[in-house]
Design a protein around this motif. Structure first.
Motif, PDB file in Angstrom:
ATOM      1  N   ASN A 243     -18.913  -0.181   9.618  1.00 55.87           N
ATOM      2  CA  ASN A 243     -17.480  -0.446   9.433  1.00 55.87           C
ATOM      3  C   ASN A 243     -16.870  -1.093  10.681  1.00 55.87           C
ATOM      4  OD1 ASN A 243     -17.810   0.975   7.020  1.00 55.87           O
ATOM      5  ND2 ASN A 243     -15.749   1.802   7.097  1.00 55.87           N
ATOM      6  N   SER A 244     -17.642  -1.940  11.313  1.00 54.60           N
ATOM      7  CA  SER A 244     -17.174  -2.580  12.553  1.00 54.60           C
ATOM      8  C   SER A 244     -15.942  -3.473  12.336  1.00 54.60           C
ATOM      9  CB  SER A 244     -18.292  -3.391  13.194  1.00 54.60           C
ATOM     10  OG  SER A 244     -18.745  -4.375  12.297  1.00 54.60           O
ATOM     11  N   PHE A 245     -15.701  -3.889  11.075  1.00 50.32           N
ATOM     12  CA  PHE A 245     -14.520  -4.708  10.770  1.00 50.32           C
ATOM     13  C   PHE A 245     -13.209  -3.955  11.043  1.00 50.32           C
ATOM     14  CE2 PHE A 245     -15.920  -2.680   6.810  1.00 50.32           C
ATOM     15  CZ  PHE A 245     -14.748  -2.056   6.378  1.00 50.32           C
ATOM     16  N   LEU A 246     -13.290  -2.615  11.195  1.00 52.87           N
ATOM     17  CA  LEU A 246     -12.088  -1.823  11.486  1.00 52.87           C
ATOM     18  C   LEU A 246     -11.738  -1.804  12.975  1.00 52.87           C
ATOM     19  CD1 LEU A 246     -12.643   1.279   9.156  1.00 52.87           C
ATOM     20  CD2 LEU A 246     -10.970  -0.551   8.837  1.00 52.87           C
ATOM     21  N   LYS A 247     -12.673  -2.253  13.835  1.00 51.81           N
ATOM     22  CA  LYS A 247     -12.438  -2.195  15.283  1.00 51.81           C
ATOM     23  C   LYS A 247     -11.199  -3.006  15.672  1.00 51.81           C
ATOM     24  CE  LYS A 247     -16.861  -0.973  17.300  1.00 51.81           C
ATOM     25  NZ  LYS A 247     -17.849  -1.279  18.335  1.00 51.81           N
ATOM     26  N   ASN A 248     -10.449  -2.448  16.621  1.00 54.13           N
ATOM     27  CA  ASN A 248      -9.227  -3.075  17.179  1.00 54.13           C
ATOM     28  C   ASN A 248      -8.096  -3.224  16.159  1.00 54.13           C
ATOM     29  OD1 ASN A 248     -10.501  -3.504  19.747  1.00 54.13           O
ATOM     30  ND2 ASN A 248     -11.581  -5.243  18.821  1.00 54.13           N
ATOM     31  N   LYS A 249      -8.230  -2.551  15.034  1.00 54.21           N
ATOM     32  CA  LYS A 249      -7.163  -2.600  14.021  1.00 54.21           C
ATOM     33  C   LYS A 249      -6.261  -1.372  14.179  1.00 54.21           C
ATOM     34  CE  LYS A 249      -8.976  -6.198  11.806  1.00 54.21           C
ATOM     35  NZ  LYS A 249     -10.254  -6.342  12.486  1.00 54.21           N
ATOM     36  N   ASN A 250      -4.978  -1.530  13.789  1.00 48.73           N
ATOM     37  CA  ASN A 250      -4.097  -0.365  13.718  1.00 48.73           C
ATOM     38  C   ASN A 250      -3.771  -0.077  12.246  1.00 48.73           C
ATOM     39  OD1 ASN A 250      -1.983  -2.093  12.925  1.00 48.73           O
ATOM     40  ND2 ASN A 250      -1.275  -2.340  15.030  1.00 48.73           N
ATOM     41  N   LEU A 251      -3.125   1.050  12.006  1.00 50.65           N
ATOM     42  CA  LEU A 251      -2.835   1.467  10.631  1.00 50.65           C
ATOM     43  C   LEU A 251      -2.026   0.421   9.882  1.00 50.65           C
ATOM     44  CD1 LEU A 251      -1.942   5.269  10.568  1.00 50.65           C
ATOM     45  CD2 LEU A 251      -3.810   4.110   9.404  1.00 50.65           C
ATOM     46  N   SER A 252      -1.044  -0.144  10.560  1.00 54.91           N
ATOM     47  CA  SER A 252      -0.167  -1.120   9.927  1.00 54.91           C
ATOM     48  C   SER A 252      -0.961  -2.333   9.423  1.00 54.91           C
ATOM     49  CB  SER A 252       0.907  -1.561  10.922  1.00 54.91           C
ATOM     50  OG  SER A 252       1.934  -2.242  10.270  1.00 54.91           O
ATOM     51  N   LYS A 253      -1.909  -2.810  10.231  1.00 53.99           N
ATOM     52  CA  LYS A 253      -2.739  -3.961   9.830  1.00 53.99           C
ATOM     53  C   LYS A 253      -3.620  -3.629   8.635  1.00 53.99           C
ATOM     54  CE  LYS A 253      -3.505  -7.216  13.608  1.00 53.99           C
ATOM     55  NZ  LYS A 253      -4.416  -7.678  14.652  1.00 53.99           N
ATOM     56  N   ILE A 254      -4.156  -2.419   8.633  1.00 53.08           N
ATOM     57  CA  ILE A 254      -5.049  -2.006   7.538  1.00 53.08           C
ATOM     58  C   ILE A 254      -4.271  -1.895   6.230  1.00 53.08           C
ATOM     59  CG2 ILE A 254      -6.494  -0.101   6.693  1.00 53.08           C
ATOM     60  CD1 ILE A 254      -7.144   0.405   9.751  1.00 53.08           C
ATOM     61  N   ILE A 255      -3.076  -1.283   6.307  1.00 54.46           N
ATOM     62  CA  ILE A 255      -2.241  -1.137   5.106  1.00 54.46           C
ATOM     63  C   ILE A 255      -1.811  -2.510   4.596  1.00 54.46           C
ATOM     64  CG2 ILE A 255      -0.029  -0.257   4.241  1.00 54.46           C
ATOM     65  CD1 ILE A 255      -0.407   2.126   6.214  1.00 54.46           C
ATOM     66  N   TYR A 256      -1.461  -3.405   5.532  1.00 49.59           N
ATOM     67  CA  TYR A 256      -1.049  -4.764   5.132  1.00 49.59           C
ATOM     68  C   TYR A 256      -2.198  -5.500   4.441  1.00 49.59           C
ATOM     69  CZ  TYR A 256       1.126  -9.370   5.364  1.00 49.59           C
ATOM     70  OH  TYR A 256       1.671 -10.595   5.033  1.00 49.59           O
ATOM     71  N   ALA A 257      -3.419  -5.321   4.961  1.00 48.86           N
ATOM     72  CA  ALA A 257      -4.595  -5.951   4.339  1.00 48.86           C
ATOM     73  C   ALA A 257      -4.784  -5.424   2.917  1.00 48.86           C
ATOM     74  CB  ALA A 257      -5.842  -5.663   5.176  1.00 48.86           C
ATOM     75  N   GLN A 258      -4.545  -4.113   2.723  1.00 50.43           N
ATOM     76  CA  GLN A 258      -4.666  -3.532   1.380  1.00 50.43           C
ATOM     77  C   GLN A 258      -3.602  -4.109   0.437  1.00 50.43           C
ATOM     78  OE1 GLN A 258      -4.566   0.615   2.747  1.00 50.43           O
ATOM     79  NE2 GLN A 258      -6.625   0.889   1.908  1.00 50.43           N
ATOM     80  N   LYS A 259      -2.400  -4.289   0.962  1.00 51.85           N
ATOM     81  CA  LYS A 259      -1.324  -4.872   0.148  1.00 51.85           C
ATOM     82  C   LYS A 259      -1.699  -6.294  -0.285  1.00 51.85           C
ATOM     83  CE  LYS A 259       3.345  -6.758   0.618  1.00 51.85           C
ATOM     84  NZ  LYS A 259       3.043  -8.202   0.690  1.00 51.85           N
ATOM     85  N   LYS A 260      -2.118  -7.126   0.683  1.00 47.56           N
ATOM     86  CA  LYS A 260      -2.469  -8.515   0.368  1.00 47.56           C
ATOM     87  C   LYS A 260      -3.649  -8.580  -0.606  1.00 47.56           C
ATOM     88  CE  LYS A 260      -0.682 -11.629   1.713  1.00 47.56           C
ATOM     89  NZ  LYS A 260       0.544 -12.291   1.165  1.00 47.56           N
TER      90      LYS A 260
END
Length: 326
Positions: A243-260
């Motif tokens: 799951n290295s694609f999660l590195k350097n991400k914050n919660l806001s970015k992850i949630i935004y990616a899920q929305k898009k």
């Protein structure tokens, strides 16, 4: 400690303000918006109670005020300038009385004393919420409402009656409870209306999203997301390679990616939706959202030949309840 006591439109707007702007508010607020047992009543604390009911005769508000108000509390009553139950009670308790504007119904009252007095008590600026005069001169804002109303009417004609809010901002859950009442009570008449359903994301990806994507097709959707300045960051040290694609991400970015990602799938499946992205979490933004949804609802009511200001069926239940209790 401040307690807001009310039902429906008398309290939902104030709660929406509190939750949406909680990071700016330093006081402790409690919202009493349903009948419930109060087994622990915080007897040692002193409260300022803000009791809100336009009619002054709302039975749930009367009951909650009766159970919760103690002799050490300060009380402010917002009600019509009539000798209704709560007005008489306020006089008996020598409380402050603020006159509820008699031509503004509860669900439209958030920008009046009903929402703005609680906002001031929260330390917020009431005038910052009041954007209507500038918004109605803003062609982009007006075009947005007209486009939204036109699209919604088209969807209704095609038998799509469920308006589902795909909400990616936990602090906006109360805002959409306010929206739910606004739409359901204003438009649910003469065998017409919309059913507003609030869905909390990304949690609901793991429950109802399957139905939204592959189930019956009488729904349309509103995506809602707020860009956050501060957000918890992933701990890179304990992320596995898979799951290295999660590195350097914050919660806001992850949630935004899920929305898009969800919007992309909806687009591919030709599921109708609109999308709100909020850039700033402040009074001005929330005031604009209140104005948008209120004007949109009123225009939908007029277009459907409905009176968006009354709620005749609910009055039947109030009368029937009183009949049973007498």
């Amino acid at each position: 400690n401040i307690r807001i006591i009310g039902m429906g439109g008398s309290i939902l707007g104030a709660r929406a303000i509190y939750d949406f702007l909680k990071s700016k508010i330093k006081k402790n607020f409690k919202f009493i918006d349903n009948l419930q047992n109060f087994q622990k009543k915080d007897k040692e604390k002193k409260f300022t109670n803000v009791v809100i009911s336009k009619s002054g005769n709302t039975i749930e508000t009367i009951v909650n005020a009766n159970i919760l108000i103690s002799k050490n509390d300060k009380n402010i009553f917002i009600t019509e300038n009539k000798k209704n139950y709560l007005y008489i009670l306020a006089e008996k308790l020598k409380s402050e009385i603020i006159h509820h504007n008699n031509f503004i119904g509860g669900r439209y009252s958030v920008l009046s004393e009903v929402g703005m007095l609680p906002a001031e008590l929260m330390g917020l600026k009431a005038e910052s919420f009041k954007q209507l005069n500038s918004l109605i001169k803003n062609q982009k804002f007006i075009n947005g409402i007209i486009s939204s109303v036109s699209s919604t009417l088209h969807l209704i004609k095609n038998n799509k009656f469920n308006s589902i809010i795909i909400n990616y901002d936990e602090k906006s859950d109360a805002l959409f409870k306010w929206y739910q009442q606004l739409v359901a009570e204003s438009l649910g008449k003469k065998n017409k209306g919309l059913l507003p359903i609030v869905s909390s994301m990304p949690k609901d990806n793991h429950s109802v999203m399957q139905l939204y994507l592959d189930g019956f097709k009488n729904n349309f959707y509103t995506f809602f997301y707020v860009h956050e300045k501060y957000s918890d960051k992933i701990n890179n040290n304990i992320i596995l390679k898979s799951n290295s694609f999660l590195k350097n991400k914050n919660l806001s970015k992850i949630i935004y990616a899920q929305k898009k990602a969800t919007e992309n799938v909806f687009t591919r499946k030709k599921i109708p939706f609109r999308s709100f992205e909020i850039k700033r979490r402040d009074e001005k933004t929330l005031g604009e959202l209140f104005c948008f949804f209120i004007l949109e609802t009123i225009l939908l009511g007029k277009s459907l030949n409905l009176n968006p200001y009354d709620q005749p069926a609910v009055e039947l239940i109030k009368k029937e309840t009183k009949k049973i209790l007498i």
